[in-house]
Write a protein that holds these residues in place. Sequence first.
Motif, PDB file in Angstrom:
ATOM      1  N   ASN A 584       0.801  -1.212   0.000  1.00 22.02           N
ATOM      2  CA  ASN A 584       0.000   0.000   0.000  1.00 22.02           C
ATOM      3  C   ASN A 584       0.839   1.269   0.000  1.00 22.02           C
ATOM      4  O   ASN A 584       0.538   2.238  -0.655  1.00 22.02           O
ATOM      5  CB  ASN A 584      -0.952  -0.005   1.198  1.00 22.02           C
ATOM      6  N   GLN A 585       1.937   1.228   0.723  1.00 23.03           N
ATOM      7  CA  GLN A 585       2.781   2.419   0.747  1.00 23.03           C
ATOM      8  C   GLN A 585       3.293   2.738  -0.640  1.00 23.03           C
ATOM      9  O   GLN A 585       3.266   3.858  -1.087  1.00 23.03           O
ATOM     10  CB  GLN A 585       3.989   2.167   1.642  1.00 23.03           C
ATOM     11  N   ALA A 586       3.749   1.672  -1.308  1.00 23.60           N
ATOM     12  CA  ALA A 586       4.329   1.851  -2.632  1.00 23.60           C
ATOM     13  C   ALA A 586       3.293   2.453  -3.570  1.00 23.60           C
ATOM     14  O   ALA A 586       3.565   3.406  -4.299  1.00 23.60           O
ATOM     15  CB  ALA A 586       4.792   0.500  -3.162  1.00 23.60           C
ATOM     16  N   ALA A 587       2.068   1.909  -3.496  1.00 25.11           N
ATOM     17  CA  ALA A 587       1.051   2.309  -4.448  1.00 25.11           C
ATOM     18  C   ALA A 587       0.613   3.744  -4.253  1.00 25.11           C
ATOM     19  O   ALA A 587       0.096   4.372  -5.164  1.00 25.11           O
ATOM     20  CB  ALA A 587      -0.140   1.380  -4.334  1.00 25.11           C
ATOM     21  N   LEU A 589       2.450   6.313  -3.770  1.00 19.31           N
ATOM     22  CA  LEU A 589       3.401   7.326  -4.241  1.00 19.31           C
ATOM     23  C   LEU A 589       2.914   7.983  -5.533  1.00 19.31           C
ATOM     24  O   LEU A 589       2.549   7.324  -6.480  1.00 19.31           O
ATOM     25  CB  LEU A 589       4.780   6.711  -4.499  1.00 19.31           C
TER      26      LEU A 589
ATOM     27  N   SER B 390       7.502  10.733   0.239  1.00 20.68           N
ATOM     28  CA  SER B 390       6.884  10.834  -1.077  1.00 20.68           C
ATOM     29  C   SER B 390       6.842  12.286  -1.542  1.00 20.68           C
ATOM     30  O   SER B 390       6.367  12.564  -2.626  1.00 20.68           O
ATOM     31  CB  SER B 390       5.475  10.243  -1.042  1.00 20.68           C
ATOM     32  N   SER B 412       9.319   6.098  -8.647  1.00 21.61           N
ATOM     33  CA  SER B 412       8.602   5.007  -9.286  1.00 21.61           C
ATOM     34  C   SER B 412       8.677   5.188 -10.788  1.00 21.61           C
ATOM     35  O   SER B 412       9.334   6.110 -11.268  1.00 21.61           O
ATOM     36  CB  SER B 412       7.142   4.971  -8.839  1.00 21.61           C
ATOM     37  N   LYS B 414       6.346   6.143 -12.575  1.00 22.51           N
ATOM     38  CA  LYS B 414       5.429   7.194 -13.017  1.00 22.51           C
ATOM     39  C   LYS B 414       6.239   8.395 -13.496  1.00 22.51           C
ATOM     40  O   LYS B 414       7.195   8.822 -12.845  1.00 22.51           O
ATOM     41  CB  LYS B 414       4.518   7.632 -11.863  1.00 22.51           C
ATOM     42  N   LEU B 435      10.806   1.913  -7.419  1.00 22.87           N
ATOM     43  CA  LEU B 435       9.677   0.984  -7.267  1.00 22.87           C
ATOM     44  C   LEU B 435       9.138   0.599  -8.640  1.00 22.87           C
ATOM     45  O   LEU B 435       8.891   1.459  -9.484  1.00 22.87           O
ATOM     46  CB  LEU B 435       8.557   1.655  -6.471  1.00 22.87           C
ATOM     47  N   LEU B 437       6.486   0.177 -10.245  1.00 25.22           N
ATOM     48  CA  LEU B 437       5.073   0.430 -10.512  1.00 25.22           C
ATOM     49  C   LEU B 437       5.007   1.715 -11.319  1.00 25.22           C
ATOM     50  O   LEU B 437       5.940   2.527 -11.284  1.00 25.22           O
ATOM     51  CB  LEU B 437       4.281   0.555  -9.206  1.00 25.22           C
ATOM     52  N   ILE B 442       0.828  -1.886 -10.371  1.00 25.36           N
ATOM     53  CA  ILE B 442       1.910  -2.844 -10.148  1.00 25.36           C
ATOM     54  C   ILE B 442       1.681  -4.049 -11.054  1.00 25.36           C
ATOM     55  O   ILE B 442       0.669  -4.736 -10.921  1.00 25.36           O
ATOM     56  CB  ILE B 442       1.929  -3.306  -8.682  1.00 25.36           C
ATOM     57  N   LEU B 475       8.942  -5.005  -5.305  1.00 27.29           N
ATOM     58  CA  LEU B 475       7.680  -4.902  -4.558  1.00 27.29           C
ATOM     59  C   LEU B 475       7.182  -6.223  -3.975  1.00 27.29           C
ATOM     60  O   LEU B 475       6.725  -7.108  -4.693  1.00 27.29           O
ATOM     61  CB  LEU B 475       6.579  -4.274  -5.412  1.00 27.29           C
ATOM     62  N   ASN B 510       5.714  -6.998   4.191  1.00 27.67           N
ATOM     63  CA  ASN B 510       4.395  -6.934   3.558  1.00 27.67           C
ATOM     64  C   ASN B 510       3.899  -8.317   3.127  1.00 27.67           C
ATOM     65  O   ASN B 510       2.710  -8.568   3.015  1.00 27.67           O
ATOM     66  CB  ASN B 510       4.447  -5.998   2.349  1.00 27.67           C
TER      67      ASN B 510
END
Lengths: 589, 589
Positions: A584-587, A589, B390, B412, B414, B435, B437, B442, B475, B510
């Motif tokens: 969740n933390q990663a997502a 960002l 972040s 990331s 993005k 990351l 994603l 992801i 991840l 996680n």
Amino acid sequence: MPFLEDLQNQIMFFDGAMGTMLQQAGLQAGEKPEEWNFTHPETIQEIHTAYLRAGCRILSSNTFGANSIKMGERAGEAVARGVALARQAVARWGRPNCYVACDIGPTGKLLQPIGDLSFQDAYDTFAQMVRAGEKAGADLILLETFSDTLEIKAALLAAKENSKLPVAATMIFDAQGKLLTGADIPGVVALLEGLGADAIGMNCGLGPDQFEMLLPAFLEYSSLPVIVNPNAGMPRTENGQTVFDVPPETYAASMERMARRGARLLGGCCGTTPAHLEAMVKICRDLPPLPVIQKKQTLVSSYSKTVEIGEKPVIIGERINPTGKKLMKQALREKDLTYVVREGLMQKDHGAHILDVNVGLPEIDEKEMMDRVLFELQSVIDLPLQIDSSSPRVLESALRAYNGKAMVNSVSGKRESMEAVFPLVAKYGGVVVALTLDENGIPETAEGRLAIAEKIVRTAASYGIQPKDIVVDALTMTVSSATDAAKVTLEAVGLIKEKLGVRTILGVSNVSFGLPQREILNAGFYTLALYRGLDAAIINPASEAMMRAYYGYLALMGLDTNFDAYINKFSQAETPVPAVQSANQAASL
Amino acid sequence: MPFLEDLQNQIMFFDGAMGTMLQQAGLQAGEKPEEWNFTHPETIQEIHTAYLRAGCRILSSNTFGANSIKMGERAGEAVARGVALARQAVARWGRPNCYVACDIGPTGKLLQPIGDLSFQDAYDTFAQMVRAGEKAGADLILLETFSDTLEIKAALLAAKENSKLPVAATMIFDAQGKLLTGADIPGVVALLEGLGADAIGMNCGLGPDQFEMLLPAFLEYSSLPVIVNPNAGMPRTENGQTVFDVPPETYAASMERMARRGARLLGGCCGTTPAHLEAMVKICRDLPPLPVIQKKQTLVSSYSKTVEIGEKPVIIGERINPTGKKLMKQALREKDLTYVVREGLMQKDHGAHILDVNVGLPEIDEKEMMDRVLFELQSVIDLPLQIDSSSPRVLESALRAYNGKAMVNSVSGKRESMEAVFPLVAKYGGVVVALTLDENGIPETAEGRLAIAEKIVRTAASYGIQPKDIVVDALTMTVSSATDAAKVTLEAVGLIKEKLGVRTILGVSNVSFGLPQREILNAGFYTLALYRGLDAAIINPASEAMMRAYYGYLALMGLDTNFDAYINKFSQAETPVPAVQSANQAASL
Ligand SMILES: [Zn+2]
Ligand SMILES: [Zn+2]
Ligand SMILES: [Zn+2]
């Protein structure tokens, strides 16, 4: 042999019930059917002829209960006459490719440890029947209606050792596909195949409908032609008479469906008549026989439990072994089998799937002790056993008496070892642990160990032992004597799996020899070995660290459906919280 | 720029000592050398000319201490005059490809937290010198004789932000290759490279013999041309005079050996004279310059410790993070930095190599808190830190003030994230966690995560960020929401290492979200991830299970020489028993 040749490329037809027909002909309750070989030979021949006329190709002689336990000294002659009557019926019929099966049923007594009959006595009883049957001209031996794996093992060994005839073997299952003892179809298949049967299957007990439910399990596991000889439905008592309800057309339709799925020998048991068989043969005669495919499952079994190696990683309990264990040494010296059995039960309770049994001590008679320990363990514990000895003499005695398909620990790449062990595995069945060492010692590289494994697999094939019955041990070496020891073993496990496609096994704890807190290293190495594809590990199931590694691995790798085993082992009534937003933390960002 | 072009394919020669020459010319003890720019301009020019005549190509202006802290309002003019004098000497000399370096030394004051000088005040002091030097016509900035990484960071940032000139930077090491603060050569290299220096190296403090001992470390880690400006030996006091003993020929021979090993900028510091430099240039002028090779080590550092990621697996402490931690949340809300520092010390004691620092709470000023926490942690704990936010604004402020080369968590795939984070990493240096994603979330497959990692690495390159400064996070997903979650992540780690050759990192815990006894799963997953090539893990170092997994893995894989770490961690004075006959049972068959 013409029978075996026919079997390779045809659907074969057994006959139907003998008892049912004899009752119709006037056999009284309490009267032994085999007596009619002496008193009503024409009736017997007429029944045989009726089945031949119906299109049956294999006549079962009227010798089912003609053993010395039931008939005393008349047994041999009853077998001889029964086989001769079938032989004569075939001769009169005059068409080619019809066969006589010497029909052998169970003794009617329970074997030790449950009953009184010794394995050897059962063996002798069957051996007499086999010899008489072959002498009287039988084309094959039919072992049928057995419900105990140990008894059919005695019969099958007797058939193989006292004649050159092919053997067909069928057992009687319940609607759940279990024997009375609890053994399942995969375990029965593994046992009978291992002992060298030529065709295997089920007879009696259930009607064709139920047989249809059980057939897929046979076809999934058996590399031999499968026999289906059902009753004409489930028996029912009507006016003091046993009645079977399935009429010939319904029976035949069910048998056709089984033939189309792959059953290769079709016949009937209680309640079936020449009319049933005729309807069946008519509808099935021109079906194309499905090929019999070699299966790949690696199976070991006890009298009631089957373990497949290669599906989920398997735990083999290491505790019944005197090496480095003072109390076990003492127990073996004092013949304190209670202690040994307790160690077995303890390991079962902690989750072992198979138990290794090693009783090798210089000061005791290893063969006698192994026989006694196996007997005691199998009286109490239903897990399959791994017979662990470096003596071929000990291995043979143990393999002969073992109830099930055992693991055999071990063979190596040494010529002497292979020449001693492979004939035993070929004869008694079993899954053999193959150590990757030979006359030149233990190779230091993964490739070197692969080469020995390849040699072992190749040599085994020349004994008729298939790769599925070999589990390769790439040998856990000690990291404190060579820093790359663990690395090389892990690499070897991966390489051997990839190149040879065989199952793999390791004794794990040697890796940590000489270092403190060995469980830390053992557990880490175990996790890594599982990841490289280890199928079975010889470990101490009472080690919390090892079981955490095991159940943790299953849960991580998706091998523990719903995390049932993990949660059952590690929590009191906790259930997983649905994790909607993982990472969740990663997502975010 | 001609200087940078020359640097690419030539060995370049700095000049020698200015102070030594001025003393010979009559500079009194206590008198500021830079005053002579006003009072004895001809003497300064003569010294410059003597070095040009000796063959030197880069003149260092007489501006070493011309900062506002030492010279007050006269500083700017002192720099301007000093640079102008060197400029004039070059002009009169008349030959091409001679350069003037605006020489800048440390302020002479200690920076916070050790001393009183703030980072910003130091920065402002250096910025004034840089601006004056560029305006007066310098070709490059030479930062020299720095002994504090934070002070040279202030100077280097001032140079980059207040001029367009190339920057050469040298620091003063002891014979063990350490700064006064304890920082080592790899850490200094990582810091100065990260901040955008054009050439780096050592000056002063030691003679050429000692420099020869330290040079290999510079050459092993530096991807920039290396500068060696030693003293003429170790200083010695004779009749109240400082004396340097190494004569020109000895000096030159040593410098030649260093040039042959790969040093690319040669000069001298205290005690060297035009005679030294002339002898050196004569012998080195025609040596072929060795190419400057891009190095691959991934380095992060604090003010005194350097950690290489990719050598041995690295542990990053996860505890300074309010997510799911009630006490940490409370501490941050109440600005209780003692609690935060204690969590840091606890993790260091348990074996963390780097500490993650995340102070993100909606109700606090994250930027102010991050600055304060970093300051407090760096006052007490010598571990490198991972700045975890972040917010690009928080990251920039933190990166600017951080003493060392930080880890940056995270970027990331993005576009928005890369556009915000990469400029910061390019400017301040750092190792950035990437990351896998992007705008599409992801990927569920290892290949999908590889593709994002590849995109990140490619985009980073367009900002001048090398793969060595990217650590990819594949991840860790939660197995209780997808059974193949762990499998895919492990596969992705392996794939990304193999295909991209970058370092990898994972937050481990996680994986077990929502299941009981999470440490069992965390430890198993950690072991497997290490085996797949995980270079760094963000974990709780106080977890016994995780540290058992870590040290066990090192011992198993030959990464723990003599099992020192393992034995130190897990036993009291136990030593390994030599295991002569490993796999002894096997071998005896
Ligand atoms: Zn029946
Ligand atoms: Zn029957
Ligand atoms: Zn100096």
